[in-house]
Write a protein that holds these residues in place. Sequence first.
Motif, PDB file in Angstrom:
ATOM      1  N   GLU A  35      33.565  47.292  47.396  1.00  0.00           N
ATOM      2  CA  GLU A  35      33.044  46.554  48.549  1.00  0.00           C
ATOM      3  C   GLU A  35      33.261  45.060  48.403  1.00  0.00           C
ATOM      4  O   GLU A  35      33.565  44.362  49.364  1.00  0.00           O
ATOM      5  N   ALA A  36      33.099  44.581  47.168  1.00  0.00           N
ATOM      6  CA  ALA A  36      33.245  43.139  46.934  1.00  0.00           C
ATOM      7  C   ALA A  36      34.717  42.765  47.029  1.00  0.00           C
ATOM      8  O   ALA A  36      35.547  43.267  46.271  1.00  0.00           O
ATOM      9  N   LYS A  37      35.025  41.921  47.996  1.00  0.00           N
ATOM     10  CA  LYS A  37      36.400  41.431  48.168  1.00  0.00           C
ATOM     11  C   LYS A  37      36.338  39.909  48.172  1.00  0.00           C
ATOM     12  O   LYS A  37      35.299  39.331  48.470  1.00  0.00           O
ATOM     13  N   TYR A  38      37.425  39.274  47.826  1.00  0.00           N
ATOM     14  CA  TYR A  38      37.414  37.810  47.851  1.00  0.00           C
ATOM     15  C   TYR A  38      38.772  37.300  48.288  1.00  0.00           C
ATOM     16  O   TYR A  38      39.778  38.002  48.210  1.00  0.00           O
ATOM     17  N   VAL A  39      38.771  36.075  48.747  1.00  0.00           N
ATOM     18  CA  VAL A  39      40.034  35.417  49.052  1.00  0.00           C
ATOM     19  C   VAL A  39      40.106  34.206  48.142  1.00  0.00           C
ATOM     20  O   VAL A  39      39.214  33.367  48.135  1.00  0.00           O
ATOM     21  N   GLY A  40      41.138  34.161  47.333  1.00  0.00           N
ATOM     22  CA  GLY A  40      41.249  33.061  46.377  1.00  0.00           C
ATOM     23  C   GLY A  40      42.683  32.631  46.245  1.00  0.00           C
ATOM     24  O   GLY A  40      43.307  32.191  47.220  1.00  0.00           O
ATOM     25  N   SER A  41      43.226  32.835  45.037  1.00  0.00           N
ATOM     26  CA  SER A  41      44.579  32.380  44.753  1.00  0.00           C
ATOM     27  C   SER A  41      45.617  33.037  45.665  1.00  0.00           C
ATOM     28  O   SER A  41      45.509  34.212  46.018  1.00  0.00           O
ATOM     29  N   LYS A  42      46.642  32.261  45.987  1.00  0.00           N
ATOM     30  CA  LYS A  42      47.781  32.820  46.720  1.00  0.00           C
ATOM     31  C   LYS A  42      48.975  33.016  45.790  1.00  0.00           C
ATOM     32  O   LYS A  42      49.811  33.897  45.999  1.00  0.00           O
ATOM     33  N   LYS A  43      49.045  32.153  44.757  1.00  0.00           N
ATOM     34  CA  LYS A  43      50.190  32.204  43.831  1.00  0.00           C
ATOM     35  C   LYS A  43      49.672  31.998  42.420  1.00  0.00           C
ATOM     36  O   LYS A  43      49.209  30.891  42.078  1.00  0.00           O
ATOM     37  N   ALA A  44      49.712  33.045  41.598  1.00  0.00           N
ATOM     38  CA  ALA A  44      49.105  32.935  40.266  1.00  0.00           C
ATOM     39  C   ALA A  44      50.094  33.240  39.150  1.00  0.00           C
ATOM     40  O   ALA A  44      51.024  34.033  39.316  1.00  0.00           O
ATOM     41  N   LEU A  45      49.853  32.574  38.020  1.00  0.00           N
ATOM     42  CA  LEU A  45      50.603  32.856  36.789  1.00  0.00           C
ATOM     43  C   LEU A  45      49.618  33.436  35.789  1.00  0.00           C
ATOM     44  O   LEU A  45      48.581  32.832  35.510  1.00  0.00           O
ATOM     45  N   ILE A  46      49.938  34.618  35.256  1.00  0.00           N
ATOM     46  CA  ILE A  46      49.062  35.254  34.271  1.00  0.00           C
ATOM     47  C   ILE A  46      49.829  35.376  32.956  1.00  0.00           C
ATOM     48  O   ILE A  46      50.852  36.075  32.880  1.00  0.00           O
ATOM     49  N   ILE A  47      49.336  34.694  31.955  1.00  0.00           N
ATOM     50  CA  ILE A  47      50.006  34.695  30.657  1.00  0.00           C
ATOM     51  C   ILE A  47      49.274  35.721  29.783  1.00  0.00           C
ATOM     52  O   ILE A  47      48.104  35.539  29.451  1.00  0.00           O
ATOM     53  N   GLY A  48      49.978  36.833  29.479  1.00  0.00           N
ATOM     54  CA  GLY A  48      49.326  37.975  28.822  1.00  0.00           C
ATOM     55  C   GLY A  48      48.908  38.986  29.876  1.00  0.00           C
ATOM     56  O   GLY A  48      47.761  39.409  29.939  1.00  0.00           O
ATOM     57  N   ALA A  49      49.882  39.378  30.734  1.00  0.00           N
ATOM     58  CA  ALA A  49      49.550  40.122  31.958  1.00  0.00           C
ATOM     59  C   ALA A  49      49.694  41.635  31.855  1.00  0.00           C
ATOM     60  O   ALA A  49      49.396  42.341  32.802  1.00  0.00           O
ATOM     61  N   HIS A 304      27.163  49.419  32.929  1.00  0.00           N
ATOM     62  CA  HIS A 304      28.457  49.403  32.230  1.00  0.00           C
ATOM     63  C   HIS A 304      29.594  48.960  33.153  1.00  0.00           C
ATOM     64  O   HIS A 304      29.647  49.327  34.321  1.00  0.00           O
ATOM     65  N   GLU A 305      30.503  48.184  32.594  1.00  0.00           N
ATOM     66  CA  GLU A 305      31.727  47.831  33.299  1.00  0.00           C
ATOM     67  C   GLU A 305      32.902  48.051  32.353  1.00  0.00           C
ATOM     68  O   GLU A 305      32.809  47.730  31.166  1.00  0.00           O
ATOM     69  N   GLY A 306      34.015  48.569  32.878  1.00  0.00           N
ATOM     70  CA  GLY A 306      35.262  48.597  32.123  1.00  0.00           C
ATOM     71  C   GLY A 306      35.996  47.293  32.430  1.00  0.00           C
ATOM     72  O   GLY A 306      35.466  46.408  33.121  1.00  0.00           O
ATOM     73  N   CYS A 307      37.234  47.215  31.948  1.00  0.00           N
ATOM     74  CA  CYS A 307      38.009  45.988  32.114  1.00  0.00           C
ATOM     75  C   CYS A 307      38.148  45.581  33.583  1.00  0.00           C
ATOM     76  O   CYS A 307      37.949  44.430  33.947  1.00  0.00           O
ATOM     77  N   ILE A 308      38.466  46.549  34.432  1.00  0.00           N
ATOM     78  CA  ILE A 308      38.726  46.196  35.839  1.00  0.00           C
ATOM     79  C   ILE A 308      37.425  45.816  36.557  1.00  0.00           C
ATOM     80  O   ILE A 308      37.406  44.879  37.358  1.00  0.00           O
ATOM     81  N   GLU A 309      36.343  46.526  36.247  1.00  0.00           N
ATOM     82  CA  GLU A 309      35.071  46.216  36.911  1.00  0.00           C
ATOM     83  C   GLU A 309      34.593  44.819  36.517  1.00  0.00           C
ATOM     84  O   GLU A 309      34.161  44.020  37.343  1.00  0.00           O
ATOM     85  N   GLN A 310      34.678  44.516  35.204  1.00  0.00           N
ATOM     86  CA  GLN A 310      34.245  43.212  34.707  1.00  0.00           C
ATOM     87  C   GLN A 310      35.102  42.100  35.309  1.00  0.00           C
ATOM     88  O   GLN A 310      34.605  41.076  35.771  1.00  0.00           O
ATOM     89  N   THR A 311      36.409  42.300  35.334  1.00  0.00           N
ATOM     90  CA  THR A 311      37.306  41.256  35.813  1.00  0.00           C
ATOM     91  C   THR A 311      37.143  41.035  37.313  1.00  0.00           C
ATOM     92  O   THR A 311      37.133  39.896  37.786  1.00  0.00           O
ATOM     93  N   HIS A 312      37.011  42.128  38.046  1.00  0.00           N
ATOM     94  CA  HIS A 312      36.872  41.985  39.499  1.00  0.00           C
ATOM     95  C   HIS A 312      35.559  41.261  39.839  1.00  0.00           C
ATOM     96  O   HIS A 312      35.531  40.420  40.738  1.00  0.00           O
ATOM     97  N   ARG A 313      34.499  41.554  39.088  1.00  0.00           N
ATOM     98  CA  ARG A 313      33.230  40.830  39.327  1.00  0.00           C
ATOM     99  C   ARG A 313      33.395  39.342  38.999  1.00  0.00           C
ATOM    100  O   ARG A 313      32.876  38.476  39.705  1.00  0.00           O
ATOM    101  N   LEU A 314      34.124  39.065  37.910  1.00  0.00           N
ATOM    102  CA  LEU A 314      34.361  37.666  37.536  1.00  0.00           C
ATOM    103  C   LEU A 314      34.990  36.890  38.701  1.00  0.00           C
ATOM    104  O   LEU A 314      34.564  35.780  39.028  1.00  0.00           O
ATOM    105  N   PHE A 315      35.992  37.500  39.347  1.00  0.00           N
ATOM    106  CA  PHE A 315      36.672  36.786  40.429  1.00  0.00           C
ATOM    107  C   PHE A 315      35.889  36.832  41.738  1.00  0.00           C
ATOM    108  O   PHE A 315      35.763  35.825  42.426  1.00  0.00           O
ATOM    109  N   ALA A 316      35.355  38.026  42.057  1.00  0.00           N
ATOM    110  CA  ALA A 316      34.705  38.184  43.364  1.00  0.00           C
ATOM    111  C   ALA A 316      33.380  37.431  43.434  1.00  0.00           C
ATOM    112  O   ALA A 316      33.062  36.827  44.455  1.00  0.00           O
TER     113      ALA A 316
END
Length: 399
Positions: A35-49, A304-316
Amino acid sequence: MIVEPKFKGAILLSVHPEGCKKFVEEQINYVKNCEAKYVGSKKALIIGASSGYGLATRISLAFGGSKTDTIGVSFESGPKGRRIGTAGWFNNIAFKEAAENEGLVAKNFIGDAFSFEMKDQVIEYIKEEFGGKVDLVIYSLASGRRTDPVDGVTYISALKSTTGGVEGPTINVESGELDHQVMGDATPEELKSTVKVMGGEDWALWTNALADAGVLAEGARTYAYSYVGPKATHGIYKDGTIGAAKRHLENTANELDKLMKDKVGGEAYVTVNKALVTKASAYIPIFPVYAAALFKVMKEMGLHEGCIEQTHRLFASMIYGDSPVIDEDRRIRPDDWEMREDVQAAVDALWAKVTPENFKELTDYEGFRRDFLKLGGFEVDGVDYTKEIDVAALSELQP
Ligand code: NAI
């Protein structure tokens, strides 16, 4: 050929490409259905992706509402002879395919992120083919070695204590037993090398190179991932060589924040993430038992959060949301649920009772083991593991 999980200590040696693809899709579906969606970066560089937190970041950015075009840098290898390649190689392929299917740019650079050559290649690509600028740079590298491009010396990190040595139980996924592990005290040289590899030096080199080349957009942000952990883990982490490296990373965030503000009106932060099973963390002595105890408690509490749940909460909710948790040391804290007093009291109580005989029942050993196997594409739902893998066909795929 048929591929089965093969281990060497805390390292998973075999890889199931179809399982990796399905695991990437599982994470994509999670953020799409969230449900949680966000609008943020349009162009990102991920080092260690290509795995762990970096991959989850890329997935959240692309599929979690922002529709971000991404550049991913990683160190992976593809099929060669009878060798299938690394999990991250296939994660990169799966991500790129899914992102391109939705009309997004997903460019992969495979090679040494620590080198000047890689920085030059990425900058050239941003200038020539990626619209000229990035508005987000994520630093999510975990490595055991780094060749410093300035002095040419190769530094090898050592996961060791700086307080006289630590010992305790650790999970051996290969044998399914609890082993006793000793984490010796680091020499000054080992401490220095670990800071060289896992500290903030390379993050600063990247940020300076991107700023000097003029490829950071106005208001661009950069974040690097760190870990702190509760008192129970301080001996192995915060007060160990890796903790010293992470403090260096945190100090670097403060320097880079000034640079980002001056150059583009942006910002730089360290975010302190939750303990999770990744290729990097499974390798830290004693840490797996803490993680298995933590998972048990957090699952029981519905936290509990796995990697994707934790990361998505961080951004959203934090980076692009309205509920950031920032501590007195200017660090973003998505590990807030892990660090809750009630969670840690329950983990302490549980950990005190763990023995080689009862750890499978007391902790979330099964969850830990499954997360570990999923890193190599094993035990992922919906994969037929009896099906032959066609290595020649896999060689045709490019990340
Ligand atoms: P990981 O092992 O899953 O990912 C590491 C990434 O770095 C991979 O994409 C790999 O290809 C890339 N990489 C390594 N050496 C490279 C090189 N020389 N050139 C280019 N790419 C290279 O690790 P994980 O756990 O996702 O770690 C990422 C960051 O998150 C680390 O800074 C780690 O300390 C931090 N973190 C991890 C936690 C955990 O429990 N796993 C908790 C909190 C923070």
